[in-house]
Scaffold this active site. Structure first.
Site, PDB file in Angstrom:
ATOM      1  N   ILE A   1       0.841  -1.206   0.000  1.00  0.00           N
ATOM      2  CA  ILE A   1       0.000   0.000   0.000  1.00  0.00           C
ATOM      3  C   ILE A   1       0.874   1.253   0.000  1.00  0.00           C
ATOM      4  O   ILE A   1       0.627   2.195  -0.762  1.00  0.00           O
ATOM      5  CB  ILE A   1      -0.977  -0.001   1.198  1.00  0.00           C
TER       6      ILE A   1
ATOM      7  N   ASP B   1      11.292   1.450   6.542  1.00  0.00           N
ATOM      8  CA  ASP B   1      10.862   0.053   6.587  1.00  0.00           C
ATOM      9  C   ASP B   1      12.104  -0.796   6.793  1.00  0.00           C
ATOM     10  O   ASP B   1      12.905  -0.977   5.876  1.00  0.00           O
ATOM     11  CB  ASP B   1      10.135  -0.334   5.286  1.00  0.00           C
TER      12      ASP B   1
ATOM     13  N   ARG C   1      -3.857   0.217  10.972  1.00  0.00           N
ATOM     14  CA  ARG C   1      -4.630  -0.362  12.071  1.00  0.00           C
ATOM     15  C   ARG C   1      -4.606   0.587  13.255  1.00  0.00           C
ATOM     16  O   ARG C   1      -3.585   1.248  13.509  1.00  0.00           O
ATOM     17  CB  ARG C   1      -4.021  -1.697  12.536  1.00  0.00           C
TER      18      ARG C   1
ATOM     19  N   ASP D   1      -8.574   6.112   9.299  1.00  0.00           N
ATOM     20  CA  ASP D   1      -9.592   5.169   8.830  1.00  0.00           C
ATOM     21  C   ASP D   1      -9.765   4.045   9.835  1.00  0.00           C
ATOM     22  O   ASP D   1     -10.675   3.221   9.693  1.00  0.00           O
ATOM     23  CB  ASP D   1      -9.156   4.583   7.473  1.00  0.00           C
TER      24      ASP D   1
ATOM     25  N   GLU E   1     -13.201  -0.058  17.567  1.00  0.00           N
ATOM     26  CA  GLU E   1     -14.153   0.318  16.514  1.00  0.00           C
ATOM     27  C   GLU E   1     -15.508  -0.330  16.778  1.00  0.00           C
ATOM     28  O   GLU E   1     -15.540  -1.537  17.042  1.00  0.00           O
ATOM     29  CB  GLU E   1     -13.620  -0.132  15.147  1.00  0.00           C
TER      30      GLU E   1
ATOM     31  N   HIS F   1     -13.488   2.748   8.890  1.00  0.00           N
ATOM     32  CA  HIS F   1     -12.673   1.627   8.373  1.00  0.00           C
ATOM     33  C   HIS F   1     -13.154   1.204   6.972  1.00  0.00           C
ATOM     34  O   HIS F   1     -13.593   0.073   6.776  1.00  0.00           O
ATOM     35  CB  HIS F   1     -12.737   0.442   9.359  1.00  0.00           C
TER      36      HIS F   1
ATOM     37  N   GLY G   1     -11.228   1.514   4.130  1.00  0.00           N
ATOM     38  CA  GLY G   1     -10.073   1.464   3.222  1.00  0.00           C
ATOM     39  C   GLY G   1     -10.292   0.613   1.987  1.00  0.00           C
ATOM     40  O   GLY G   1      -9.952   1.007   0.873  1.00  0.00           O
TER      41      GLY G   1
END
Ligand code: NAD
Length: 315
Positions: free
Chosen positions: A154, A173, A234, A258, A263, A281, A283
């Site tokens: 992503i 990363d 997340r 998001d 949730e 949420h 996405g």
């Protein structure tokens, strides 16, 4: 006796009948439990099924223990943090997911949140509906610096979109050493450098023990004053208490989320702030992404229940 499939994902088959028809055409009996998730009810019925197509609710050790007939759990999406993989593995359960297919949808949403909070789009639109016609002043996204936490599927797609906006892109990363040729403008750097350079910080890592609270108060304070955070990965990766404080005291201009720690986020203090856009949420909720994900889940159920190897094996 026909094999039984339980679908608890709420978005499965919402766009077309094709994914459901694949299951029916193979002679499987299909049940939906995709209303409000109730653990007790789920634990009572899971033992009757050979396959499960699951959304975001928990698949715990307790569920694994009750799932005597179950051969496969298909995550209707990418992140498998709601599934107890260790317990599933101990019980020889196959778990699959659907990575990459929904990555364009998530990248689009991350970018839309970036534009939204930069130009205060949701806020201004809400004001107009309340009868307030006042100019809001935002900032440009183009030519700014985008910081990416995680540089997987992503994040790379977000970086591609950022290239079109003439943005400078830095990414952190620790598991990636190479940048693809078409993203040569992305610099892989240390997390501190990403935090210090980013005007917009966008998070794209899985939730695990290493990433929980990865972006906490200390990290937010390392960012430029007035910068922005976007999280479409997340809840729990960006510490919500620290985010609230930094949005209140101006260290951060705004945030776009998001995903939330809990949730739906009923009663969450972040909900009352004007400088945050919170989405439910969504996405992967583009028509294209949902249909593709549902199709792959159905095909994986068919494969496993017919003794073949599925795609995208997690364990
Ligand atoms: P991916 O596996 O392709 O990429 C994740 C990247 O994170 C990998 O490159 C990995 O090396 C990196 N990473 C792991 N630990 C890290 C750390 N401690 N610091 C920095 N980088 C680290 O996954 P993806 O498809 O890009 O998805 C990313 C996340 O987005 C998923 O894990 C999922 O939780 C979330 N997601 C959300 C939605 C949504 O609806 N909002 C939809 C799909 C995925």
């Amino acid at each position: 006796m026909s094999k039984k499939v339980l679908i608890t994902s709420r978005s499965f088959g919402q766009v077309s009948d094709e994914p459901l028809n694949i299951l029916k055409d193979n002679g499987f009996e299909v049940d939906f439990e995709n209303g409000k998730y109730e653990e007790e009810k789920f634990l009572q019925v899971i033992g009757n099924y050979d396959a499960l197509i699951i959304g975001a609710h928990e698949f715990s050790q307790k569920a694994v223990e009750k799932a005597n007939k179950l051969k496969i759990v298909c995550k209707h999406g990418a992140g498998t943090d709601n599934i107890d993989l260790k317990a599933a593995k101990m019980n020889n359960l196959r778990v699959t997911n659907v990575p990459a297919v929904n990555s364009d949808a998530v990248a689009d949403l991350a970018f839309s949140l970036m534009l939204d909070i930069a130009r205060k789009v949701s806020f201004a639109a809400g004001e107009v509906k309340k009868g307030v016609w006042e100019k809001t002043i935002g900032i440009d996204v183009c030519y700014k610096t985008l910081g990416l936490i995680g540089f997987g599927t992503i994040a790379k797609k977000v970086a591609k979109r950022a290239g079109g906006f003439g943005m400078k892109v830095v990414a952190y990363d620790p598991y990636i050493t190479k940048v693809p040729a078409e993203l040569a403008y992305v610099n892989l750097v240390k997390i501190e450098e990403v935090l210090q350079q980013a005007d917009f910080l966008s998070i794209h890592v899985p939730l695990n023990d290493e990433t929980r609270n990865l972006i906490d108060k200390k990290q937010m304070e390392m960012m430029k004053k007035g910068s922005f955070i976007i999280n479409t990965s997340r809840g729990g990766i960006v510490n919500e208490k620290a985010l609230f404080d930094c949005l209140k005291n101006g260290q951060l201009s705004a945030a776009g989320l998001d995903v939330m720690e809990k949730e739906p986020p009923t009663g969450n203090p972040l909900l009352v702030l004007n400088n945050i856009t919170i989405l439910p949420h969504i996405g992967m909720y583009s028509k294209e992404a949902i249909n593709a994900v549902s199709l792959i889940c159905s095909q994986n159920v068919v494969k496993v229940l017919n003794g073949q190897q599925p795609e995208n094996i997690v364990i």
